[in-house]
Design an enzyme around this catalytic site. Structure first.
Site, PDB file in Angstrom:
ATOM      1  N   ASP A 215       0.853  -1.180   0.000  1.00  0.00           N
ATOM      2  CA  ASP A 215       0.000   0.000   0.000  1.00  0.00           C
ATOM      3  C   ASP A 215       0.892   1.234   0.000  1.00  0.00           C
ATOM      4  O   ASP A 215       2.025   1.188   0.478  1.00  0.00           O
ATOM      5  CB  ASP A 215      -0.897  -0.019   1.255  1.00  0.00           C
ATOM      6  CG  ASP A 215      -2.031   0.987   1.170  1.00  0.00           C
ATOM      7  OD1 ASP A 215      -3.142   0.578   0.794  1.00  0.00           O
ATOM      8  OD2 ASP A 215      -1.807   2.181   1.457  1.00  0.00           O
ATOM      9  N   HIS A 217       0.519   3.902   1.699  1.00  0.00           N
ATOM     10  CA  HIS A 217       0.509   4.708   2.921  1.00  0.00           C
ATOM     11  C   HIS A 217       1.354   4.131   4.056  1.00  0.00           C
ATOM     12  O   HIS A 217       1.755   2.979   4.021  1.00  0.00           O
ATOM     13  CB  HIS A 217      -0.940   4.851   3.398  1.00  0.00           C
ATOM     14  CG  HIS A 217      -1.819   5.441   2.344  1.00  0.00           C
ATOM     15  ND1 HIS A 217      -2.620   4.656   1.538  1.00  0.00           N
ATOM     16  CD2 HIS A 217      -1.988   6.714   1.938  1.00  0.00           C
ATOM     17  CE1 HIS A 217      -3.274   5.436   0.682  1.00  0.00           C
ATOM     18  NE2 HIS A 217      -2.900   6.692   0.905  1.00  0.00           N
ATOM     19  N   SER A 318      -5.061  11.117   1.859  1.00  0.00           N
ATOM     20  CA  SER A 318      -5.435   9.768   2.293  1.00  0.00           C
ATOM     21  C   SER A 318      -4.550   9.259   3.439  1.00  0.00           C
ATOM     22  O   SER A 318      -4.932   8.321   4.127  1.00  0.00           O
ATOM     23  CB  SER A 318      -5.360   8.805   1.107  1.00  0.00           C
ATOM     24  OG  SER A 318      -4.115   8.920   0.465  1.00  0.00           O
TER      25      SER A 318
END
Lengths: 392, 485
Positions: A215, A217, A318
């Protein structure tokens, strides 16, 4: 070497023709089958409710003549085929298994580590864009200071900057390597309080990953460390009496994995049973964290009291909506945080919405935490970015 | 609508074939015509009006020529009228913008006011169907083709969707009989489908995979040596796989409904000279330029100087046909210069003198071709200059950061994959015969097969097609490169 000439040439030619003929007829039948399969897919796509809604908007002679009807059908056929998930997944598996490629948006490192290609993107005029954004941040900070609001800027370093040990052949460009340092220096020149998240996360990295493997993040650990760093940078005294505790879910589950989605591998099983062939990078695993309020001042429930979200506002991208960053920040600040971050908002998305809204005008907070992804800083400026500088 | 799209594969084609084969033979040209017009109108409905107008005009002129007697003076005048009409349409839509821009540059340089002008859009496929009209009218005048007495047949010939947009440039004489009577069978359908599948895989799996690499490399302002050579090589491969793939798809679709279209590519990158290259690359255009331009100009029959001038002129016009910019004109001049040099060198060499070894001859030919493709691809002369400077190493040697981040392993891998596909026929031919004529990729000339090999031969094009479908679905469709011409 005369032997081949003794073969019955005519008979051989006939047999050859015959085998070719059969093959060509088989191919004809195969083509008929493929056309039937195609027709089933194509017309089924047109019949889906989503397609019907889209096509309903272009059922007119005007739409037919100006090309909107054709564009709508093209869209439907490109997105709503019944075989859509299978085709996308097969494309992703093919690219990853055969070439070790994650497609145009994902760079593949080693040990199943994935990175967003955008982080390595070079942009013409990057330094000018960085300087312009530093100016905008300075103008926003000054405008907020005039209203008595503290601004803490938290630039989230690229995943490739912190998790670089597993980059291997994934590209990293000189421009992207220099970006974070240049922007931090620009903020310092403009006397903006910006914490150095890269240093904190790099220190933490020595004891384990601070970003998800599959991912874009930061993971829950990285988010908690960042939240702590933000809290330490705050100078405003917030109302006391709040307390939070973060709990981990009892069962381990898969992590978010947005990069797997960008590779079209999110719906693909990890391995092809029973052959045991790996079809995609393994998912991250985590015990999902959840932060709960354990204490609050008695007056917080009063009808006329300032609402719990009014002291601290989190604007960002995000990164602020993932990995329980908001919860960790509440725990670290010991204050409720009103999270108005927008996934995909980049540099100015959430800030523009919030500063332009009534909540900011009617009940301004005491502290604003502005989380900005590093990769958004060097991109060409948009009108929305420039508009932020006009905040009064 | 493009061939490499699901609206074509999953809607248009099944519907077309269903209507076509359910219709009695005498009505099938109607099916071709109406579906082809629908296919064309999918882009812009108003452009269809131009196609219909050009079709009607050329058909009428041809009928009048026939009535006057093709060899008569009146027929000659009518032919000139027909050519002026067709080429006038092409000139307006394709070259007016360029002409006005050039005039304005000159006026600007002289301090005069600029002409006001509204940009004209080029109708897709116009360059191709105007050439068809030209060949038809000239052939009627020459008496090498009978005039079409059926407007339906002629309109269907002009409109057949598989060749309407980007060729091959099919002459009326080549399919005149098939418009009246053609064979339909499962076998023909299979051969056509196989050819289409191979072309589709060439376009989608190879050319489109290389496309982002080419776009990235040609947008660099300071490409290094490595960037520039990757740019030139990947575009060389992309253009071939794109256009040859498209041509195979067109030929295959036509074969499925009983038409035999001429071959358009014959492994051009295996050529040992620039002359051979032009005999194998975009063969229907080369043939057109030879028959309707080079030979009428005198060809090689009017002395050496005139021959060189003709070569240069024909190739420059060929360049200009590709697009209205100095890039294409210079590309044509470069090709003319190469053909002239080759001719001069061939004439100068004493009979029986040893020729260059094939690998060296092929390498030199490909180097010249690649240098030409750079200016052909670049968006303007300045961009071409950047790539040429890079090829000389004037901007550094290794991969630049600006290019590096855009290279993905699959894109890079497809360069050797494409090269291998290009050179496989050579290896195959070398193993069997010294240097035979190269088989067309759609119809391999190694027919003796049995067992597993036959099974592989039967299934492999469709396996490649399926793979290409998967690749197509996992990215955006890339338009055919030759649509812009």
């Amino acid at each position: 070497m005369d032997a081949p000439l003794n073969r019955p040439i005519v008979a051989n030619t006939r047999s050859r023709r015959s085998s070719r003929d059969i093959s060509e007829r088989l191919q004809g039948a195969l083509v008929v089958g493929l056309l039937a399969l195609g027709a089933w897919q194509g017309f089924s796509a047109l019949a889906t409710p989503a397609a019907q809604r889209r096509l309903a908007q272009v059922r007119s002679l005007d739409a037919l003549l100006d090309g909107r009807a054709a564009a709508a059908v093209n869209f439907v056929e490109a997105h709503y085929l019944p075989a859509d998930p299978i085709l996308r997944a097969a494309g992703g598996v093919f690219r990853w298994r055969l070439f070790g490629s994650g497609g145009p948006q994902v760079a593949v490192g080693c040990d199943d580590w994935l990175y967003l290609t955008e982080e390595a993107q070079t942009v013409r005029g990057a330094e000018e864009n960085l300087a312009a954004r530093a100016d905008i941040v300075a103008q926003v900070a000054a405008a907020l200071a005039r209203r008595g609001i503290e601004l803490v800027v938290a630039v989230v370093p690229d995943k490739a900057r912190i998790e670089r040990a597993t980059l291997c052949n994934a590209p990293r460009t000189a421009q992207s390597m220099a970006r974070y340092g240049i922007f931090q220096a620009m903020l310092r020149e403009r006397r903006i309080a910006s914490l150095d998240l890269a240093r904190r996360l790099e220190q933490a990295r020595q004891e384990g990953p601070v970003y998800y493997r599959t991912d874009t993040h930061w993971n829950q650990r990285g988010a908690a460390i960042a939240a702590k760093a933000v809290a330490e940078a705050v100078t405003t005294t917030l109302d006391p009496g709040f307390a939070y505790r973060t709990e981990a879910a009892p069962v381990e589950t898969d992590g978010p994995g947005d990069l797997l989605r960008l590779m079209s591998l999110d719906l693909v099983p990890e391995t092809l049973s029973p052959l045991g062939i790996k079809l995609r990078p393994a998912s991250d695993r985590q015990f999902v964290a959840r932060t709960v309020q354990t204490e609050k001042p008695a007056e917080a429930d009063d009808l006329l009291a300032t609402g719990p979200g009014d002291q601290v506002v989190l604007i960002g991208s995000s990164y602020s909506t993932n990995a329980n960053f908001q919860g960790s920040l509440q725990e670290a600040l010991r204050a409720p945080v009103n999270n108005v971050a927008e996934a995909g908002g980049g540099f100015s998305g959430a800030a523009s919405t919030y500063f332009g809204g009534s909540a900011f005008a009617e009940s301004p907070p005491r502290l604003i935490v502005w989380e900005i992804p590093e990769r958004a800083l060097s991109k060409p400026l948009q009108a929305q970015d420039r508009a932020l500088a006009e905040l009064k | 609508m493009i061939f490499a799209s699901f609206e074509f594969l999953a809607l248009f084609l099944p519907l077309f074939f269903a209507c076509y084969f359910l219709m009695p033979f005498r009505h099938r040209n109607w099916v071709i015509l109406l579906f082809s017009w629908g296919f064309y109108a999918w882009w812009r409905v108003d452009f269809l009006a131009l196609l219909i107008a050009v079709t009607g005009f050329t058909y009428t002129v041809a009928r009048l020529m026939d009535r006057a007697g093709p060899k008569s003076d009146r027929a000659k005048l009518l032919m000139i009228l027909g050519l002026v009409g067709n080429l006038g349409v092409l000139a307006y839509f394709k070259y007016a913008n360029f002409g006005v821009a050039t005039v304005n540059q000159l006026r600007g340089a002289m301090g005069l006011s600029l002409m006001s002008w509204t940009e004209v859009l080029l109708p897709i496929g116009l360059s191709f169907y105007v050439l068809q009209s030209v060949s038809y009218l000239v052939d009627i005048r020459r008496g090498t083709v009978p005039v079409s007495r059926s407007l339906l047949d002629y309109a269907a010939y002009k409109a057949i969707f598989s060749q309407l947009i980007a060729g091959p440039i099919v002459r009326y004489a080549e399919i005149a009989n098939e418009l009246k009577l053609r064979e339909h069978s499962l076998r023909q359908f299979g051969i056509g489908g196989r050819t289409f599948a191979i072309g589709f895989a060439m376009k989608v799996a190879v050319a489109d995979t290389l496309s982002p690499l080419v776009d990235a490399a040609f947008s660099l302002t300071q490409p290094t040596l490595a960037d520039s050579w990757i740019a030139a090589l990947s575009y060389t491969l992309q253009l071939y796989f794109d256009f040859a793939g498209y041509s195979l798809m067109a030929i295959g679709l036509a074969r499925m409904i009983g038409f035999y279209f001429p071959q358009n590519f014959d492994n051009p990158y295996l050529s040992g000279s620039i002359q051979e290259f032009w005999q194998r690359w975009h063969m229907t255009l080369s043939r057109f330029l030879r028959d309707y331009l080079y030979i009428p100009l005198g060809g090689n029959r009017s002395g050496p100087v005139r021959t060189y001038v003709n070569l240069m002129l024909v190739m420059a016009i060929g360049g200009l046909w590709h697009g209205s910019s100095w890039n294409f004109i210079l590309w044509g001049v470069w090709q003319g210069a190469l053909l002239g040099t080759h001719r001069w060198w061939s004439r100068r060499r004493p009979p029986g003198a040893p020729t260059l070894a094939y690998p060296l001859a092929n390498a030199l030919t490909m180097l010249a071709v690649m240098i030409g493709w750079v200016i052909f691809r670049a968006k303007d002369l300045e961009s071409a200059g950047h790539v040429y400077a890079g090829m000389l190493g004037l901007n550094g040697i290794g991969l630049s950061d600006d290019f590096l981040w855009q290279i993905t392993p699959d894109r890079l891998w497809f360069i050797p994959v494409a090269l291998a596909i290009v050179y496989v026929p050579l290896l195959r031919d070398r193993l069997s015969r010294p240097r035979p004529a190269h088989p067309h990729p759609g119809t391999p000339a190694v027919p003796e097969m049995s067992g597993l090999r036959l099974a592989a031969w039967t299934v492999s094009p469709f396996a490649a097609f399926t793979l290409a479908i998967v690749m197509l679905y996992s990215r955006d469709a890339v338009p055919f490169l030759y649509f812009q011409f």
